[in-house]
Design a protein around this motif. Structure first.
Motif, short mmCIF file in Angstrom:
data_model
loop_
_atom_site.label_atom_id
_atom_site.label_comp_id
_atom_site.label_asym_id
_atom_site.label_seq_id
_atom_site.Cartn_x
_atom_site.Cartn_y
_atom_site.Cartn_z
N ASN A 197 22.91 48.15 90.65
CA ASN A 197 21.95 49.11 90.07
C ASN A 197 22.21 50.52 90.60
OD1 ASN A 197 21.11 48.68 92.66
ND2 ASN A 197 18.96 48.32 92.19
N LEU A 198 23.44 50.96 90.44
CA LEU A 198 23.81 52.31 90.89
C LEU A 198 23.21 53.39 90.01
CD1 LEU A 198 27.57 51.94 91.85
CD2 LEU A 198 25.66 52.41 93.39
N SER A 199 22.58 52.99 88.92
CA SER A 199 21.98 54.00 88.04
C SER A 199 20.69 54.58 88.60
CB SER A 199 21.70 53.39 86.66
OG SER A 199 20.81 52.29 86.77
N GLN A 200 20.12 53.94 89.63
CA GLN A 200 18.90 54.48 90.24
C GLN A 200 19.23 55.76 91.00
OE1 GLN A 200 16.53 51.82 92.54
NE2 GLN A 200 16.56 50.17 91.01
N ARG A 201 18.24 56.66 91.01
CA ARG A 201 18.41 57.93 91.71
C ARG A 201 17.20 58.19 92.60
NH1 ARG A 201 22.56 56.85 90.24
NH2 ARG A 201 24.06 58.04 88.98
N LEU A 202 17.41 59.02 93.60
CA LEU A 202 16.34 59.38 94.52
C LEU A 202 15.43 60.43 93.88
CD1 LEU A 202 18.31 59.71 97.87
CD2 LEU A 202 17.06 57.72 97.02
N PRO A 203 14.13 60.32 94.12
CA PRO A 203 13.23 61.37 93.60
C PRO A 203 13.37 62.64 94.43
CG PRO A 203 11.98 59.78 94.90
CD PRO A 203 13.39 59.24 94.81
N VAL A 204 13.50 63.75 93.79
CA VAL A 204 13.61 65.05 94.48
C VAL A 204 12.44 65.92 94.03
CG1 VAL A 204 16.09 64.97 94.78
CG2 VAL A 204 15.16 65.88 92.68
N PHE A 218 22.66 63.44 97.69
CA PHE A 218 22.80 61.99 97.64
C PHE A 218 22.88 61.52 96.19
CE2 PHE A 218 21.61 57.55 98.06
CZ PHE A 218 22.32 57.17 99.19
N ASN A 219 22.10 62.13 95.31
CA ASN A 219 22.19 61.76 93.89
C ASN A 219 23.55 62.11 93.31
OD1 ASN A 219 19.60 60.71 93.77
ND2 ASN A 219 18.67 62.64 93.14
N ARG A 220 24.11 63.25 93.71
CA ARG A 220 25.46 63.59 93.24
C ARG A 220 26.49 62.60 93.77
NH1 ARG A 220 23.58 69.10 93.82
NH2 ARG A 220 24.43 69.24 95.93
N MET A 221 26.29 62.13 95.00
CA MET A 221 27.19 61.12 95.55
C MET A 221 27.07 59.81 94.77
SD MET A 221 27.32 59.46 99.36
CE MET A 221 25.86 58.48 99.01
N LEU A 222 25.83 59.44 94.38
CA LEU A 222 25.65 58.25 93.57
C LEU A 222 26.33 58.40 92.22
CD1 LEU A 222 21.92 57.28 94.31
CD2 LEU A 222 23.97 56.12 95.10
N ASN A 223 26.29 59.59 91.64
CA ASN A 223 27.01 59.83 90.38
C ASN A 223 28.50 59.58 90.55
OD1 ASN A 223 24.61 60.55 89.08
ND2 ASN A 223 24.84 62.72 89.57
N ARG A 224 29.06 60.08 91.63
CA ARG A 224 30.50 59.86 91.87
C ARG A 224 30.80 58.38 92.11
NH1 ARG A 224 29.67 64.73 94.86
NH2 ARG A 224 29.52 63.54 96.81
N LEU A 225 29.91 57.70 92.84
CA LEU A 225 30.12 56.27 93.07
C LEU A 225 30.03 55.48 91.76
CD1 LEU A 225 28.14 55.60 96.38
CD2 LEU A 225 30.61 55.54 96.05
N GLU A 226 29.07 55.85 90.93
CA GLU A 226 28.94 55.15 89.65
C GLU A 226 30.16 55.38 88.77
OE1 GLU A 226 25.54 54.57 86.15
OE2 GLU A 226 25.47 56.30 87.51
N PHE A 229 32.95 53.17 90.19
CA PHE A 229 32.80 51.76 89.82
C PHE A 229 33.12 51.55 88.35
CE2 PHE A 229 30.84 51.22 93.88
CZ PHE A 229 30.85 49.86 94.14
N ARG A 230 32.73 52.50 87.49
CA ARG A 230 33.04 52.38 86.06
C ARG A 230 34.55 52.43 85.84
NH1 ARG A 230 30.64 56.55 84.58
NH2 ARG A 230 28.58 55.62 84.32
N LEU A 231 35.22 53.34 86.54
CA LEU A 231 36.67 53.40 86.44
C LEU A 231 37.32 52.12 86.95
CD1 LEU A 231 37.37 57.08 87.59
CD2 LEU A 231 37.58 56.15 85.27
N GLN A 232 36.76 51.56 88.02
CA GLN A 232 37.32 50.33 88.55
C GLN A 232 37.19 49.18 87.55
OE1 GLN A 232 35.27 48.73 91.93
NE2 GLN A 232 37.02 47.57 92.66
N ARG A 233 36.00 49.05 86.94
CA ARG A 233 35.82 47.99 85.94
C ARG A 233 36.73 48.19 84.74
NH1 ARG A 233 30.29 48.58 87.61
NH2 ARG A 233 29.95 50.14 85.95
N THR A 234 36.86 49.45 84.31
CA THR A 234 37.76 49.73 83.19
C THR A 234 39.20 49.40 83.54
OG1 THR A 234 36.27 51.50 82.47
CG2 THR A 234 38.50 51.53 81.58
N PHE A 235 39.58 49.76 84.77
CA PHE A 235 40.95 49.47 85.21
C PHE A 235 41.21 47.97 85.26
CE2 PHE A 235 43.86 48.47 88.70
CZ PHE A 235 44.97 49.17 88.30
#
Length: 325
Positions: A197-204, A218-226, A229-235
């Motif tokens: 559930n990497l789509s969740q974000r912290l409330p600011v 931290f939300n921008r870091m979650l965007n990069r992580l998501e 992970f999407r690139l990894q699944r696609t790969f």
């Protein structure tokens, strides 16, 4: 120790030290004021004694003692001593009999006014001139009421300091908890974020403070992580698809070779075809590994400018090798 307690203790220590210094300054000022006021009263008593005892309208020593003992403004344990120009004692008001040395007399005559202490007794010596005749008058006493006032002030300041330190400790812990509550909320939300559930974000909040900036980063870091992970699944999906085709071809050729009763030449041709497919599969796997390494760590792959015509020539050569027809 938690950050909340550290901030509360640091806040309490800073304010407590400043408050303690303020209390010390207040006590020092009060003590200086008390000493100056009592010194002025002693000077006034010495001057009054000089006017009554050695002035132009003097009265008898016995009458002055009687007046001095019954007036309302008499100082606690008051003592008056008068010396003539020859340093001879001419008047002694009480029974304490102050011990005045010759050096003290000389110092008073030199300074005109001299204040000193003997134990708890404060003494002021002044030069009183009558018809140009210098008398030395010493007035002394114990500032019982002033000392009691300063002691009471010290007790009040110390009690107030202890009370305010306790209040500041409680208040500092309370406000530190309120200031750090957004961090606690961030920690709880982070614990609920997993790979599924990497789509969740912290409330600011709307404030542009450090905690809000922390949540935004931290939300921008979650965007990069998501995205990673999407690139990894696609790969993985693309690699599986690319690997499935040559593996299926190899499997089919081997199964046909096992079922058919071919001569050795046809079997060798089939094996050469399988070997070519295996080599192509090996190159594909190496290319996928290189691509994965480049995606994970770009510094592991040498980068540089290349000529586009050279790249196209390489592509054409490889295509002709793979598909000679």
């Amino acid at each position: 120790m938690s950050l909340r307690n550290q901030l509360a203790l640091l806040f309490t220590a800073i304010v407590s030290v400043l408050l303690g210094l303020s209390c010390l300054v207040l006590y020092w000022v009060a003590e200086k004021y008390r000493g100056r006021e009592f010194e002025n009263r002693l000077k006034a008593e010495a001057t009054s004694a000089g006017h009554f005892l050695v002035g132009p309208k003097r009265i008898g020593p016995a009458l002055y003692k009687l007046m001095d003992q019954n007036q309302l403004t008499v100082l606690p344990r008051e003592e008056l001593v008068i010396y003539d120009p020859a340093d001879k004692l001419v008047y002694e008001s009480g029974n304490d009999y102050l011990a005045i040395s010759a050096q003290t007399l000389a110092l008073v005559r030199q300074l005109n006014v001299y204040h000193f202490e003997q134990d708890e007794r404060e003494i002021v010596g002044v030069v009183f001139r009558e018809d140009k005749v210098p008398y030395v008058i010493f007035a002394s006493g114990v500032d019982v009421y002033g000392l009691r006032m300063t002691r009471n002030l010290a007790q009040i300041l110390f009690s107030g300091w202890i009370l305010m330190t306790g209040i500041m400790l409680v208040a500092g812990r309370f406000y530190a908890g309120r200031m750090l509550r957004p961090i606690s909320d961030i920690n709880q939300r982070i614990d609920r974020i997993t790979a599924s559930n990497l789509s969740q974000r912290l409330p600011v909040g709307e404030k542009n403070d450090e905690i809000t900036q922390l949540g935004q980063r931290f939300n921008r870091m979650l965007n990069r992580l998501e995205d990673a992970f999407r690139l990894q699944r696609t790969f993985v999906s693309n690699a599986s698809h690319e690997l499935r085709t040559p593996l299926t071809a190899i499997t089919g050729q081997l199964e046909v070779s096992l079922l058919a009763d071919d001569d050795p030449e046809e079997l060798r041709a089939t094996l050469r075809s399988v070997l070519d497919d295996v080599r192509g599969l090996n190159r594909m796997v190496n290319g996928l590994l290189a691509l994965a390494s480049a995606n994970m760590d770009a510094s592991s792959v040498p980068m540089g400018m290349v000529h586009l015509n050279t790249l196209l020539d390489q592509v054409i050569t490889e295509m002709k090798r793979l598909y000679p027809q």
